[in-house]
Design a protein around this motif. Structure first.
Motif, PDB file in Angstrom:
ATOM      1  N   GLY A   1      37.570  -4.700  -2.335  1.00  0.00           N
ATOM      2  CA  GLY A   1      38.556  -3.640  -2.437  1.00  0.00           C
ATOM      3  C   GLY A   1      39.152  -3.290  -1.095  1.00  0.00           C
ATOM      4  O   GLY A   1      39.192  -4.100  -0.170  1.00  0.00           O
ATOM      5  N   THR A   2      39.618  -2.051  -0.997  1.00  0.00           N
ATOM      6  CA  THR A   2      40.176  -1.526   0.234  1.00  0.00           C
ATOM      7  C   THR A   2      39.270  -0.390   0.698  1.00  0.00           C
ATOM      8  O   THR A   2      38.250  -0.100   0.077  1.00  0.00           O
ATOM      9  N   GLN A   3      39.675   0.284   1.758  1.00  0.00           N
ATOM     10  CA  GLN A   3      38.869   1.398   2.238  1.00  0.00           C
ATOM     11  C   GLN A   3      39.003   2.608   1.331  1.00  0.00           C
ATOM     12  O   GLN A   3      38.249   3.569   1.470  1.00  0.00           O
ATOM     13  N   ASN A   4      39.919   2.557   0.377  1.00  0.00           N
ATOM     14  CA  ASN A   4      40.123   3.690  -0.530  1.00  0.00           C
ATOM     15  C   ASN A   4      39.612   3.454  -1.943  1.00  0.00           C
ATOM     16  O   ASN A   4      39.367   4.411  -2.679  1.00  0.00           O
ATOM     17  N   GLU A   5      39.455   2.200  -2.338  1.00  0.00           N
ATOM     18  CA  GLU A   5      39.028   1.934  -3.713  1.00  0.00           C
ATOM     19  C   GLU A   5      38.376   0.565  -3.832  1.00  0.00           C
ATOM     20  O   GLU A   5      38.672  -0.360  -3.084  1.00  0.00           O
ATOM     21  N   ILE A   6      37.453   0.465  -4.805  1.00  0.00           N
ATOM     22  CA  ILE A   6      36.871  -0.823  -5.184  1.00  0.00           C
ATOM     23  C   ILE A   6      37.753  -1.390  -6.290  1.00  0.00           C
ATOM     24  O   ILE A   6      37.913  -0.774  -7.341  1.00  0.00           O
ATOM     25  N   LEU A   7      38.339  -2.549  -6.058  1.00  0.00           N
ATOM     26  CA  LEU A   7      39.289  -3.110  -7.007  1.00  0.00           C
ATOM     27  C   LEU A   7      38.627  -3.991  -8.050  1.00  0.00           C
ATOM     28  O   LEU A   7      38.849  -3.822  -9.244  1.00  0.00           O
ATOM     29  N   CYS A   8      37.829  -4.952  -7.611  1.00  0.00           N
ATOM     30  CA  CYS A   8      37.316  -5.987  -8.506  1.00  0.00           C
ATOM     31  C   CYS A   8      36.053  -6.611  -7.922  1.00  0.00           C
ATOM     32  O   CYS A   8      35.585  -6.221  -6.857  1.00  0.00           O
TER      33      CYS A   8
ATOM     34  N   HIS B   1      27.905   3.307  -3.470  1.00  0.00           N
ATOM     35  CA  HIS B   1      28.148   4.710  -3.796  1.00  0.00           C
ATOM     36  C   HIS B   1      29.535   5.200  -3.444  1.00  0.00           C
ATOM     37  O   HIS B   1      29.947   6.256  -3.906  1.00  0.00           O
ATOM     38  N   GLN B   2      30.267   4.458  -2.633  1.00  0.00           N
ATOM     39  CA  GLN B   2      31.609   4.900  -2.278  1.00  0.00           C
ATOM     40  C   GLN B   2      32.450   3.716  -1.831  1.00  0.00           C
ATOM     41  O   GLN B   2      31.933   2.746  -1.282  1.00  0.00           O
ATOM     42  N   PRO B   3      33.776   3.785  -2.067  1.00  0.00           N
ATOM     43  CA  PRO B   3      34.642   2.699  -1.602  1.00  0.00           C
ATOM     44  C   PRO B   3      34.738   2.700  -0.087  1.00  0.00           C
ATOM     45  O   PRO B   3      34.471   3.710   0.576  1.00  0.00           O
ATOM     46  N   GLY B   4      35.100   1.574   0.469  1.00  0.00           N
ATOM     47  CA  GLY B   4      35.293   1.474   1.902  1.00  0.00           C
ATOM     48  C   GLY B   4      34.065   1.096   2.683  1.00  0.00           C
ATOM     49  O   GLY B   4      34.158   0.794   3.875  1.00  0.00           O
ATOM     50  N   SER B   5      32.886   1.106   2.026  1.00  0.00           N
ATOM     51  CA  SER B   5      31.669   0.711   2.727  1.00  0.00           C
ATOM     52  C   SER B   5      31.467  -0.792   2.564  1.00  0.00           C
ATOM     53  O   SER B   5      31.700  -1.340   1.493  1.00  0.00           O
ATOM     54  N   GLY B   6      31.057  -1.451   3.622  1.00  0.00           N
ATOM     55  CA  GLY B   6      30.848  -2.883   3.568  1.00  0.00           C
ATOM     56  C   GLY B   6      31.481  -3.578   4.757  1.00  0.00           C
ATOM     57  O   GLY B   6      31.767  -2.964   5.795  1.00  0.00           O
ATOM     58  N   LEU B   7      31.750  -4.844   4.593  1.00  0.00           N
ATOM     59  CA  LEU B   7      32.281  -5.680   5.658  1.00  0.00           C
ATOM     60  C   LEU B   7      33.803  -5.719   5.569  1.00  0.00           C
ATOM     61  O   LEU B   7      34.368  -6.106   4.542  1.00  0.00           O
ATOM     62  N   ILE B   8      34.474  -5.281   6.632  1.00  0.00           N
ATOM     63  CA  ILE B   8      35.933  -5.334   6.668  1.00  0.00           C
ATOM     64  C   ILE B   8      36.350  -6.702   7.200  1.00  0.00           C
ATOM     65  O   ILE B   8      35.956  -7.105   8.298  1.00  0.00           O
ATOM     66  N   VAL B   9      37.128  -7.435   6.405  1.00  0.00           N
ATOM     67  CA  VAL B   9      37.530  -8.793   6.770  1.00  0.00           C
ATOM     68  C   VAL B   9      39.048  -8.906   6.698  1.00  0.00           C
ATOM     69  O   VAL B   9      39.717  -8.189   5.943  1.00  0.00           O
ATOM     70  N   THR B  10      39.591  -9.828   7.485  1.00  0.00           N
ATOM     71  CA  THR B  10      41.039 -10.045   7.535  1.00  0.00           C
ATOM     72  C   THR B  10      41.417 -11.257   6.699  1.00  0.00           C
ATOM     73  O   THR B  10      40.785 -12.311   6.789  1.00  0.00           O
ATOM     74  N   VAL B  11      42.451 -11.106   5.905  1.00  0.00           N
ATOM     75  CA  VAL B  11      42.911 -12.177   5.016  1.00  0.00           C
ATOM     76  C   VAL B  11      43.817 -13.134   5.769  1.00  0.00           C
ATOM     77  O   VAL B  11      44.785 -12.720   6.424  1.00  0.00           O
ATOM     78  N   ALA B  12      43.509 -14.417   5.698  1.00  0.00           N
ATOM     79  CA  ALA B  12      44.382 -15.446   6.285  1.00  0.00           C
ATOM     80  C   ALA B  12      45.505 -15.794   5.312  1.00  0.00           C
ATOM     81  O   ALA B  12      46.667 -15.925   5.702  1.00  0.00           O
TER      82      ALA B  12
END
Length: 307
Positions: free
Chosen positions: A54-61, A105-116
């Protein structure tokens, strides 16, 4: 890594479909996947290659790591259902969040990665192009209309049409709803699962995996968990295959409304991508689960992996 399937009547089936029928099914989409109903919580971390995305605001899929820098997911998870374009987070240089923790428990937690880059299945891309062209024609005609577009006097025909012309699950029944996300860097802390691009046969046992809440209709802003469930294949076609869900077989897992992007596993390999459900209700889940059939996409998957 990818096992080749025998060629099927993929293009023949595509050519038989008429554009009026296809485009008439482009309606409001269900929200991204949020639950695997009647599944087993993966609290012991049995499927760490399946991540919440997802993003830092929501879990998408959900998504599955299938290579050092590659995630496999559903196309509708990365595409804006109204515009038919990639969501900004999935454009080159965009940032997404992936998390392999069994419970989140909340969106935005985890590994932030950049899309190529984000790759859509070729026929899905062609379908989106047709959708966008169709939408332009409809909106142009609406602008030329002087009449009201809805029961609300302040809503014009164009505004009303803009709200209604969105992709729905019918689109996924006609186009392979699958996407490959390539990241700029490796994620060695997340393991991979191999892909077996061969369609399961009716009666075959498979396992569905994905993130979501624990009950149909539960608030998606609550904690989500990774779950899995065993079921059997009902039938397969050149685009999707279908498995038993709660209303068809007691105790069978139901995608609720999809855990979209999560894998369908057979003998430990990914054979499909969770997409949508049919006959969803709050009591017993769905009648059947629909997943993208990766067999006709074997060459595309191999080509994408070799780029």
């Amino acid at each position: 890594m990818y096992e080749r399937a025998r060629p099927g009547n993929w293009r023949g089936l595509r050519q038989l479909m008429s554009w009026p029928i296809i485009l008439g099914c482009l309606l409001l989409a269900a929200s991204p996947s949020k639950a695997l109903h009647q599944g087993t919580a993966d609290l012991d971390g049995r499927y760490p290659a399946v991540v919440a995305m997802g993003t830092q605001n929501e879990i998408l899929c959900s998504a599955t790591k299938i290579g050092a820098r590659r995630l496999l997911t559903a196309a509708h998870c990365v595409v804006d259902t109204q515009s038919g374009e990639l969501r900004p987070s999935f454009e080159p240089g965009g940032s997404i969040v992936v998390n392999q923790a069994p419970v989140q428990h909340q969106p935005g937690s985890g590994l932030i990665v950049t899309v190529a880059r984000t790759l859509l299945a070729p026929d899905y891309k062609r379908g989106l192009k047709a959708f966008r062209a169709y939408k332009v024609r409809r909106l142009t005609a609406a602008r030329e209309s002087d009449g009201p577009g809805s029961a609300l006097p302040e809503m014009t025909a164009e505004a009303s049409l803009q709200q209604r012309l969105r992709l729905r699950h019918h689109f996924a029944a006609r186009y392979p709803d699958v996407a490959l996300i390539e990241l700029y860097v490796d994620t060695p802390e997340i393991p991979t699962l191999p892909v077996r691009a061969v369609a399961p046969a009716p009666g075959d046992k498979v396992i569905l995996v994905g993130y979501g809440c624990t009950q149909p209709g539960e608030n998606a802003s609550r904690s989500v968990r990774r779950g899995w469930g065993r079921t059997r294949i009902i039938r397969a076609d050149a685009i999707n295959f279908y498995s038993m869900a709660g209303q068809k077989q007691d105790g069978a897992p139901s995608l609720c409304p999809g855990t979209s992007g999560g894998p369908v596993l057979q003998q430990g390999r990914v054979v499909g991508v969770n997409c949508v459900v049919y006959g969803l209700n709050s009591r017993a889940g769905a009648r059947s689960n629909m997943a993208v059939n990766l067999a006709p996409l074997a060459e595309w998957l191999r080509s994408a992996a070799g780029d």
